[in-house]
Design an enzyme around this catalytic site. Structure first.
Site, PDB file in Angstrom:
ATOM      1  N   ASP A 126      -3.321   2.730  -5.656  1.00 28.87           N
ATOM      2  CA  ASP A 126      -2.122   2.770  -4.815  1.00 28.87           C
ATOM      3  C   ASP A 126      -1.880   1.513  -3.994  1.00 28.87           C
ATOM      4  O   ASP A 126      -1.121   1.545  -3.040  1.00 28.87           O
ATOM      5  CB  ASP A 126      -2.161   3.997  -3.887  1.00 28.87           C
ATOM      6  CG  ASP A 126      -3.219   3.857  -2.800  1.00 28.87           C
ATOM      7  OD1 ASP A 126      -4.127   3.032  -2.970  1.00 28.87           O
ATOM      8  OD2 ASP A 126      -3.122   4.563  -1.795  1.00 28.87           O
ATOM      9  N   GLU A 127      -2.502   0.428  -4.341  1.00 29.49           N
ATOM     10  CA  GLU A 127      -2.253  -0.785  -3.563  1.00 29.49           C
ATOM     11  C   GLU A 127      -2.485  -2.038  -4.400  1.00 29.49           C
ATOM     12  O   GLU A 127      -3.226  -2.013  -5.388  1.00 29.49           O
ATOM     13  CB  GLU A 127      -3.127  -0.830  -2.314  1.00 29.49           C
ATOM     14  CG  GLU A 127      -4.597  -0.848  -2.614  1.00 29.49           C
ATOM     15  CD  GLU A 127      -5.447  -0.768  -1.353  1.00 29.49           C
ATOM     16  OE1 GLU A 127      -5.365  -1.676  -0.522  1.00 29.49           O
ATOM     17  OE2 GLU A 127      -6.192   0.200  -1.222  1.00 29.49           O
TER      18      GLU A 127
ATOM     19  N   ASP B  99       0.862  -1.176   0.000  1.00 28.87           N
ATOM     20  CA  ASP B  99       0.000   0.000   0.000  1.00 28.87           C
ATOM     21  C   ASP B  99       0.905   1.234   0.000  1.00 28.87           C
ATOM     22  O   ASP B  99       1.746   1.385   0.878  1.00 28.87           O
ATOM     23  CB  ASP B  99      -0.830  -0.061   1.295  1.00 28.87           C
ATOM     24  CG  ASP B  99      -1.929   0.980   1.339  1.00 28.87           C
ATOM     25  OD1 ASP B  99      -2.165   1.622   0.312  1.00 28.87           O
ATOM     26  OD2 ASP B  99      -2.524   1.148   2.419  1.00 28.87           O
TER      27      ASP B  99
END
Length: 448
Positions: free
Chosen positions: A102-103, A9
DNA sequence: TCTGGGGTCCTAGGACCC
DNA sequence: TCTGGGGTCCTAGGACCC
């Protein structure tokens, strides 16, 4: 084989990317927002030290730290770095799931269950080494200012919880024997999938802690909640989330929405906004080579004053940014069109028809959010003849997309005559980014 | 000064068919 | 003329995620 999942993350992602690309901002409080009248949607690590976080109104952020650097979002740049780090991850496994911008989840079972010199290696120690290497490569190959937090566990749920436990730049390994310790550390809402409403409903059953949920009879959960009862049970056992498996899932819907700034809330504002949104949806459908035959239009009106909802059932109270919102009136309408749609102009005309059928009082200046979504998508490759007038439309659309791709959305647009004046004068507030900077390209529109 | 914008999944209830 | 129950599809809206 011991199943090993890693969840990675990115920390303060949007703000970190802004700092990555702008040396002067490194080490400084930076806030990313849609416009200056809105909220911070990403705060840099330095900004967080001043109490500025996601959801803080911009005016409050300025009060907390007057010299904060504010910037609008740059989705293209975030996507650029996302593609880069996914490429690094792909060196370690084929079972890779991009969960959001974003992860990502990585199934690293194979490379962690190894035998060296006839000795079976500890898969969790291997996993930790693999993830340390990934984190190092992130700094050297993706961006030296970008940081990520990682979690390692035996399933996606534990990996995700673990990655959340140490920020920024963390790495947490949860071995099977460590699972029991999590019950003392976690609240119900720390479990992804349990939000404000679900917590309240669980509380009413006497389930206040994660331990309570673990010990609550499975059959009773199903009795109370139906299918989600099964999910709740497995969450309580930390046995897996509602989504297990690594599938490259196809896109199911594409939509855009826009909140009309306060000073622009006036009768007749929805149509030009809807037009722009429709063209944006159309452009994305073309990029993804998709069409759809379900159209959804929705309008949210202003939040109700708190006193009006006192004593009412709290349905409609929504959550976000760790805050609870006031009641918001939402109306929406979905419609199956009976034909495949892709062109933004068609989307606009259909959504106008939908908007009319909602019979909203358009003199009500309190209406503030409008959205349009095309759903039930299918790839164009599955279809033979798509559109009426395809031979005329296609070259026009291709040319438009090329220009706008190079110079920015709406550099060139087909504007229905009755909207042209509103849009050229930008009297709808869709261009509030100019508060940050002026566009280098003169915007041009022609009537249609 | 006062809350973004992108999604997915699930349920309930109505329409409709057999 | 009246009535049962099962299945499927569709739409509206809630809850949740980042």
């Amino acid at each position: 084989m011991q199943r090993i999942i890693a969840h990675i993350d990115m920390n303060s992602y949007f703000a970190s990317v802004e700092q990555q690309d702008n040396l002067a901002w490194r080490g400084q409080p930076v806030g990313v927002c849609e416009h200056l009248g809105g909220i911070i949607i990403a705060a840099s690590v330095e900004a967080k030290k001043w109490g500025i976080k996601t959801g803080t109104p911009v005016w409050e952020a300025k009060r907390l730290y007057p010299k904060i650097f504010l910037t609008p979002t740059h989705p293209d740049r975030y996507r650029h770095y996302t593609a880069k780090f996914l490429k690094v991850f792909a060196d370690y496994t084929d079972d890779l799931e991009k969960y959001s911008i974003d992860e990502a989840f990585l199934d690293i079972t194979k490379i962690c269950n190894t035998i060296k010199n006839g000795v079976r290696q500890d898969p969790f120690a291997e996993a930790e080494a693999v993830v340390r290497e990934i984190k190092l490569r992130m700094k050297t190959e993706v961006g030296d200012w970008l940081r990520c937090s990682a979690g390692i566990g035996t399933n996606k749920l534990i990996a995700k919880i673990a990655s959340d436990m140490q920020k920024p730049d963390g790495l947490v390994v949860v071995r099977p024997e460590d699972k029991i310790k999590l019950y003392d550390k976690l609240a119900l809402t720390d479990i992804p999938g349990i939000g404000f409403r679900m917590e309240r409903r669980l509380n009413l059953l006497g389930i206040k802690t994660l331990k309570d949920l673990r010990d609550y009879p499975h059959s009773k959960l199903v009795e109370k909640f139906g299918i989600p009862g099964h999910h709740l049970h497995s969450m309580g056992q930390l046995e897996g989330s509602w989504k297990e498996g690594f599938i490259d899932e196809p896109i199911k819907s594409i939509g855009h929405m826009y909140t009309v700034a306060k000073e622009y809330r006036k009768p007749g504002v929805l149509e030009p906004v809807l037009y722009k949104l429709s063209e944006m949806v159309g452009a994305r459908l073309r990029v993804n080579e998709m069409t759809g035959d379900v159209l959804h239009v929705h309008v949210h009106t202003l939040a109700k004053p708190m006193e009006q909802i006192m004593g009412e059932d709290v349905r409609g109270v929504s959550e976000g940014f760790g805050r609870t919102y006031k009641n918001i009136d939402c109306v929406g309408k979905s419609r199956r069109l009976g034909y495949q749609i892709q062109d933004g102009r068609d989307i606009f005309l259909e959504s106008m028809a939908t908007l009319k059928s909602l019979q909203l009082d358009t003199t009500d200046a309190s209406m503030y959010l409008v959205g349009v979504t095309v759903a039930s998508l299918q790839p164009t490759s599955n279809q033979q003849s798509l559109f009426r007038f395809e031979n005329i439309k296609k070259p026009v659309m291709t040319a438009l997309d090329k220009v706008n791709d190079k110079y920015g959305d709406f550099t060139l647009a087909r504007v229905p005559a009755f909207l042209a004046r509103d849009i050229i004068r930008d009297s709808i507030g869709f261009g509030r980014m100019k508060e940050f900077k002026s566009s280098p390209v003169k915007r041009t529109f022609y009537g249609h």
